[in-house]
Motif scaffolding. Structure first.
Motif, short mmCIF file in Angstrom:
data_model
loop_
_atom_site.label_atom_id
_atom_site.label_comp_id
_atom_site.label_asym_id
_atom_site.label_seq_id
_atom_site.Cartn_x
_atom_site.Cartn_y
_atom_site.Cartn_z
N THR B 205 -58.75 101.52 -39.94
CA THR B 205 -59.04 100.66 -41.09
C THR B 205 -58.80 99.22 -40.66
N VAL B 206 -59.77 98.38 -40.96
CA VAL B 206 -59.65 96.99 -40.55
C VAL B 206 -59.67 96.10 -41.80
N TYR B 207 -58.72 95.19 -41.88
CA TYR B 207 -58.71 94.18 -42.94
C TYR B 207 -59.17 92.88 -42.31
N GLU B 208 -60.34 92.44 -42.67
CA GLU B 208 -60.84 91.21 -42.08
C GLU B 208 -61.76 90.53 -43.08
N PRO B 209 -61.92 89.22 -43.00
CA PRO B 209 -62.89 88.56 -43.85
C PRO B 209 -64.27 88.73 -43.22
N SER B 210 -65.21 89.28 -43.96
CA SER B 210 -66.53 89.53 -43.38
C SER B 210 -67.61 89.35 -44.42
N GLN B 211 -68.75 88.82 -43.99
CA GLN B 211 -69.92 88.73 -44.86
C GLN B 211 -70.86 89.89 -44.58
N PHE B 212 -70.51 90.74 -43.65
CA PHE B 212 -71.49 91.68 -43.11
C PHE B 212 -70.76 92.97 -42.73
#
Lengths: 331, 265
Positions: B205-212
């Protein structure tokens, strides 16, 4: 960040004793600049001496009419104080033009005097900097030196002092009250900071271990008309390219008590005594202020990226004096 | 008729954002988290002659130090935009070459962020310095990486100007006005930060800011050689429009370098 110990001083004398006993210690008050420097690996104290709880938080009127501002008074409290706003509006303006509301709420008067340059080459440990590491060289001199000094710089350092408050204090003939190992002494504001010369690692003439306890503003007949004009890349939260603290008292048409200090141009708040003596007794007119502005920048030695600062400073000086001669504007 | 122009549409997470209730990626709290700190190049072009990590490895709290000398295996993604996309076609820590200032040249992993950061300062790097090309007029116009199966080529533009003075003098009408555009700086609200949480060896599980998000999922799967469906990307509410983050930047490659229950901010 290196490990360090933290102690709270119980009095100014205690703080000074601790600092002298512990050579690698540093005072911390608001910490708005020091904590940044710790994070950037610029300062590596083994002990922080907290001086923020020593009182020194009063703004008082003295019997001789001067105003004494405790070293731990916040920048916000000085800027908003009714007597400062009424009698020294340029000081209020200068403070409010710097940093942000949140920083001003925490930053102290003493700390403001001792904040260090924001020269990017000083901040980046990958570059040579004589201020950070004596005799290592100056990467700024032939680097992007747009923000740097045009007056009083040396081969060793072209950094500028970042404070707005200090430019106003220099123009107002303020006095810095200091607690040292041998008791208290007073330092005229213009002698507090120093030019870089061969030892740019020293920003001020404060002896090791000494603590600023107050800044004193003497009564000033022209201060109500004082102007602080700050020119910068953004209209808020930016350091000055050039700033001007200027005031004149006009009687009839004649100028008296002219004061001029510049920010963003030198290693210290740059007071121009030549300009002030030129103006004394002259007629308050556009040409007079134009000549004054030229005199103020006569010694300017711009660097490859900041030639613009010379004419920018001259125009700002002329404008500030003109507004001051018309009665100034309140903070 | 579909009325779009002139209609105000509220962002789903808008209220949470303006109230400060939307968590940033680094604000998610996971027990047993460890921290990574990047070491970056202080020169703009050249190669690393030597990189001494001994002192850093022995610093308090340090778990591991990675450089191009000991980078664990990661796989080259398709980088075809549809299934995966990364900003830099060269995977970080691939070799000793430096292509730009601030390029990632190492990663320190420690129990706390402060320990990782402190240890990063103990790494001694010696460079062979070359002069970087910083003048676009000297650009080499080498072809870029392909996208959608088409190669990207660059060519020098040609510019021509007519005679403005003559044109305006002979114009039937003219208007003189000054139009100014102020500089606007797009500043991310959260610097790049990622928390990676390995539930087991092939579930992440990755917590990251992403638009995509979908693309990120594919990219991670290809990079680390895991099945996309095993991998869940939980985008923090504060996603890229506020944070200038669309494709995966170089820092994400460090996710697999970390053991189970770890994070790489």
């Amino acid at each position: 960040m290196k490990q360090f110990s933290y102690v709270r001083a119980s009095s100014p004398e205690d703080a000074v004793q601790r600092a002298i006993a512990h050579q690698e210690s540093q005072f911390i008050a608001g910490g708005t600049n020091l904590v940044d420097r710790l994070k950037a690996f610029l300062d590596n104290p083994s002990e922080l001496i907290d001086v923020s709880r020593l009182g020194l938080k009063e703004i008082e009127t003295m019997p001789d009419g001067s105003i004494r501002i405790g070293a731990m008074v916040s920048n916000t409290a000085v800027a908003n104080h009714h007597q400062i706003r009424e009698h020294y509006p340029l000081l209020s303006r200068a403070i409010l033009s710097g940093a942000s509301q949140q920083i001003r709420n925490v930053a102290t008067v003493g700390g403001n005097l001792l904040q260090r340059t924001r020269c990017p080459y000083y901040y980046d440990t990958a570059f040579a900097c004589n201020k950070r590491q004596p005799e290592s060289g100056c990467a700024a001199r032939h680097g992007i030196n747009r923000m740097h000094a045009i007056l009083g710089a040396s081969e060793k350092c072209i950094a500028v002092h970042p404070s707005d408050m200090c430019v106003a204090l220099a123009a107002l003939d303020a006095v810095v009250e200091v607690q040292g190992a041998n008791g208290q002494r007073q330092i005229p504001f213009t002698e507090f900071h120093r030019l870089p010369g061969n030892t740019p690692q020293w920003d001020s003439n404060l002896e090791p271990g000494a603590l600023i306890t107050a800044v004193i503003l003497p009564p000033n007949p022209a201060a109500k008309t004082g102007i602080y004009l700050k020119l910068r890349d953004r209209t808020s939260y930016a350091f000055a390219l050039v700033s001007v603290a200027a005031m004149v008292a006009v009687e009839g048409d004649a100028i008296h008590h002219a004061r001029l200090a510049l920010g963003g141009v030198a290693h210290k708040p740059w007071r121009s005594l030549e300009t002030e003596s030129f103006l004394e007794g002259k007629t308050a007119a556009s040409e007079t202020f134009e000549q004054a502005a030229e005199i103020a920048l006569q010694q300017a030695q711009p660097l490859s990226h900041n030639h613009f600062k010379v004419s920018m400073a001259q125009r700002a000086i002329k404008r500030a004096f003109t507004i001051s001669a018309q009665g100034g504007s309140t903070a | 008729m579909n009325k779009v122009v002139g209609t105000s549409v509220s962002r789903k997470e808008g209220l949470a954002k303006v109230m400060g209730k939307a968590p940033y990626s680094a604000e998610h709290s996971i027990s047993g988290i460890i921290h990574g700190y990047l070491v970056t190049s202080t020169i703009a072009k050249g190669r690393i002659q030597s990189i001494d990590t001994q002192a850093a490895e022995q610093a308090p709290g340090v778990i591991a130090v990675f450089t191009h000398n000991n980078r664990p295996l990661i796989f080259e993604p398709d980088n075809d935009f549809q299934n995966s996309k990364i900003y830099e076609s060269r995977l970080p820590l691939s070799d000793d070459q430096i292509y730009y200032g601030g390029q990632i040249i190492g990663l320190v992993v420690a129990d706390t962020f402060e320990q990782a950061r402190e240890a990063s300062q103990l790494i001694e790097v010696e460079y062979e310095v070359e002069t970087p090309l910083v003048d676009s007029r000297q650009a080499t116009y080498e072809p870029g990486i392909s996208m959608f199966g088409e190669s990207m080529t660059f060519s020098k533009g040609e510019f021509a100007a007519g005679n403005f003075e003559a044109g305006i003098a002979n114009a039937a009408a003219s208007i003189e006005a000054t139009y100014e555009t102020a500089t606007e700086l797009h500043s991310p609200m959260e610097p790049h930060a990622i928390i990676a949480h390995w539930q087991d060896s092939d579930s992440l599980t990755v917590y990251e800011p992403s638009q995509f998000v979908m693309n990120s999922q594919g990219t991670y799967a290809q990079l680390f050689g895991i099945l996309p469906k095993k991998y869940a990307s939980l985008p923090p509410t504060l996603a890229a429009p506020l944070a200038r983050k669309r494709f995966l930047g170089p820092i994400v490659f460090f996710v697999p370098l970390l053991p189970v229950n770890s994070s790489a901010p």
